[in-house]
Design an enzyme around this catalytic site. Sequence first.
Site, PDB file in Angstrom:
ATOM      1  N   GLY A  58      49.991  48.778  42.300  1.00 33.75           N
ATOM      2  CA  GLY A  58      48.839  49.666  42.174  1.00 33.75           C
ATOM      3  C   GLY A  58      49.002  50.544  40.960  1.00 33.75           C
ATOM      4  O   GLY A  58      50.111  50.699  40.453  1.00 33.75           O
ATOM      5  N   CYS A  85      56.285  46.248  43.345  1.00 34.41           N
ATOM      6  CA  CYS A  85      56.024  47.338  42.405  1.00 34.41           C
ATOM      7  C   CYS A  85      55.626  48.624  43.152  1.00 34.41           C
ATOM      8  O   CYS A  85      56.471  49.209  43.818  1.00 34.41           O
ATOM      9  CB  CYS A  85      54.988  46.898  41.377  1.00 34.41           C
ATOM     10  SG  CYS A  85      54.987  47.955  39.926  1.00 34.41           S
ATOM     11  N   TYR A  86      54.365  49.032  43.119  1.00 33.64           N
ATOM     12  CA  TYR A  86      53.968  50.233  43.869  1.00 33.64           C
ATOM     13  C   TYR A  86      54.363  50.082  45.338  1.00 33.64           C
ATOM     14  O   TYR A  86      54.788  51.034  45.988  1.00 33.64           O
ATOM     15  CB  TYR A  86      52.449  50.457  43.753  1.00 33.64           C
ATOM     16  CG  TYR A  86      51.965  51.701  44.470  1.00 33.64           C
ATOM     17  CD1 TYR A  86      51.956  52.926  43.825  1.00 33.64           C
ATOM     18  CD2 TYR A  86      51.531  51.634  45.795  1.00 33.64           C
ATOM     19  CE1 TYR A  86      51.525  54.074  44.491  1.00 33.64           C
ATOM     20  CE2 TYR A  86      51.103  52.770  46.465  1.00 33.64           C
ATOM     21  CZ  TYR A  86      51.099  53.990  45.804  1.00 33.64           C
ATOM     22  OH  TYR A  86      50.678  55.124  46.467  1.00 33.64           O
ATOM     23  N   HIS A 174      56.900  41.685  39.158  1.00 30.99           N
ATOM     24  CA  HIS A 174      55.747  40.980  39.739  1.00 30.99           C
ATOM     25  C   HIS A 174      56.034  39.484  39.879  1.00 30.99           C
ATOM     26  O   HIS A 174      55.907  38.739  38.908  1.00 30.99           O
ATOM     27  CB  HIS A 174      54.511  41.192  38.860  1.00 30.99           C
ATOM     28  CG  HIS A 174      53.980  42.579  38.949  1.00 30.99           C
ATOM     29  ND1 HIS A 174      53.092  42.978  39.921  1.00 30.99           N
ATOM     30  CD2 HIS A 174      54.236  43.678  38.213  1.00 30.99           C
ATOM     31  CE1 HIS A 174      52.814  44.259  39.777  1.00 30.99           C
ATOM     32  NE2 HIS A 174      53.504  44.705  38.743  1.00 30.99           N
ATOM     33  N   GLU A 176      54.251  37.347  41.258  1.00 40.58           N
ATOM     34  CA  GLU A 176      53.015  36.566  41.336  1.00 40.58           C
ATOM     35  C   GLU A 176      52.468  36.132  39.980  1.00 40.58           C
ATOM     36  O   GLU A 176      51.573  35.316  39.910  1.00 40.58           O
ATOM     37  CB  GLU A 176      51.949  37.378  42.103  1.00 40.58           C
ATOM     38  CG  GLU A 176      51.424  38.629  41.403  1.00 40.58           C
ATOM     39  CD  GLU A 176      52.289  39.875  41.581  1.00 40.58           C
ATOM     40  OE1 GLU A 176      53.484  39.728  41.873  1.00 40.58           O
ATOM     41  OE2 GLU A 176      51.772  40.991  41.404  1.00 40.58           O
ATOM     42  N   ASP A 232      29.617  25.588  44.283  1.00 38.62           N
ATOM     43  CA  ASP A 232      29.688  26.315  45.559  1.00 38.62           C
ATOM     44  C   ASP A 232      28.597  25.893  46.542  1.00 38.62           C
ATOM     45  O   ASP A 232      28.883  25.569  47.695  1.00 38.62           O
ATOM     46  CB  ASP A 232      29.603  27.833  45.323  1.00 38.62           C
ATOM     47  CG  ASP A 232      30.627  28.289  44.299  1.00 38.62           C
ATOM     48  OD1 ASP A 232      31.589  27.533  44.069  1.00 38.62           O
ATOM     49  OD2 ASP A 232      30.453  29.374  43.731  1.00 38.62           O
ATOM     50  N   LYS A 373      38.083  29.494  44.226  1.00 31.60           N
ATOM     51  CA  LYS A 373      37.332  28.401  43.596  1.00 31.60           C
ATOM     52  C   LYS A 373      38.094  27.063  43.616  1.00 31.60           C
ATOM     53  O   LYS A 373      37.510  26.018  43.898  1.00 31.60           O
ATOM     54  CB  LYS A 373      37.032  28.790  42.146  1.00 31.60           C
ATOM     55  CG  LYS A 373      36.017  27.907  41.470  1.00 31.60           C
ATOM     56  CD  LYS A 373      34.629  28.345  41.817  1.00 31.60           C
ATOM     57  CE  LYS A 373      33.579  27.601  41.027  1.00 31.60           C
ATOM     58  NZ  LYS A 373      32.263  28.213  41.242  1.00 31.60           N
TER      59      LYS A 373
END
Length: 517
Positions: A58, A85-86, A174, A176, A232, A373
Amino acid sequence: MEPDRHTKILILDFGSQYTQLIARRIREQRVYCEIHPCHIDGAAVRAFQPAGIILSGGPMGVYQQDAPTCASEVFSLDVPVLGICYGLQLLTKTLGGEVSSSSHREYGRANLEIVDNTDLFEGFSKKEPIDVWMSHGDRVDSAPEGFEVLAQSSSSPFAAVRQRDRRVYGVQFHPEVVHTPRGVEILANFLFSICKCDPSWTMASFVERSTREIRQRVGDSKVICGLSGGVDSSVVAALLYRAIGRQLQCIFVDNGLLRKGEAESVESVFRHHFGMELTVVDASNRFLSGLSGVADPEQKRKIIGEVFIRVFEEQARHFSESHFLAQGTLYPDVIESTSVRGPSATIKSHHNVGGLPEHMDLELIEPLRELFKDEVRRVGENLGLPQSIIQRQPFPGPGLGIRVIGPVTAEKLEILREADAILQEEMLKSDTLRQTWQTFAVLLPVKSVGVMGDERTYEWTIVLRAITSLDGMTADWARLPYDLLGTISNRIINEVRGVNRVLYDISSKPPATIEWE
Ligand code: XMP
């Protein structure tokens, strides 16, 4: 539609720009997860029945006024927790450690030395430091009691920590992002070694579950679905058709602003190939007369949106026995509307087309609202949709209406359609199309002088736009080969009446946008 409890991860969002990436990395491991705002209460955390909880990064510092926190149940549920992190700083502060907003800011690549290569770092070597991505101002200065250090960097002595008994973990970097090349392995260790998740979230299982749920919810009622031919809405239609067959009624509004052959392809796939109930409405004249003489881009978008809603409502009235309206809402839209940050500022009035009437007396059914997606594309494959639809590039709701710059006329639309078809054809032939996020032509309201044969010409200008992008938020112009650009330009000038000049757009986003209007 959710999988069983032992396979679900709860991600609490503290506002990091990377939160969606955490979710995507977890789903790629075939584990189901959901992002919720950090402030959901303890009852909601418990009701989710997570197999593990991840606290995202964050933008704030834990000692800042109004710094976000989370329900205390997060740490008392006896469920593994991973703070990123945060998230690490918050759990440190909450459980009695110390965080300082020191001068040890660390942004970018860092070298992580692993001190303990069990559970979270299983499969890693203590002798080989790994690259990780750091992005923090504050850092942990002392871990809460009972915590041990798993890894450190030169600026972060507590770059990864663990409290083994409570199964609480934290990482300062991080895992990710792609700049942490082995981050996926670290997340997989958390999911499988620590949370004991099953990798059972597949698109085939999604289709099965979703089909069952739709049948249960819809019963004998009818469902209306607005088809645009995009990925979609096509996947929504195919999924509903599989679940309820002819109780599904699709409506396709041909607004006259589509690309060459698009309306025909929708009919051929959905009516002829699948055998769906499909109403095709040719409303091109209504759109054209609404747009007549209008030059302002925002006004054009609004008119197209309003005419669409009116036409759709009229059609839907023919199916008065319907109770449901299907929509292709995706997970990023859902997160956007519930996020801690609130929706980002509107630059163009997007998504107004295909946004359906609010006052229609129909219940919404949104079977893709949990999916990203790439997952939607895999569901489409699973349901047998052709690649031409599944791999389609994004196309804006207002269509060619915002690619004919200035007032829209039938003649200009025809010129643009022909030029765009040549562009698509050549890009496909040279296998370049799939390397771009979007490729399209734009018609400028600019005439210039040329010479063709012995004749002077005074005709319109076509701009080619080809961009690379990961998500449409930022974009760069594609470095197309000169020869390819030459072929496309020659063909357009020779074959499309009314065009004597072709330009290539070399602007990136920002500061330009992808579309011209
Ligand atoms: P811009 O032009 O803002 O576009 O850089 C970003 C992406 O959004 C698409 N786009 C739209 N999509 N309705 C849509 O569904 C719209 O009104 C709309 N306007 C732009 C654009 O093609 C690009 O992919």
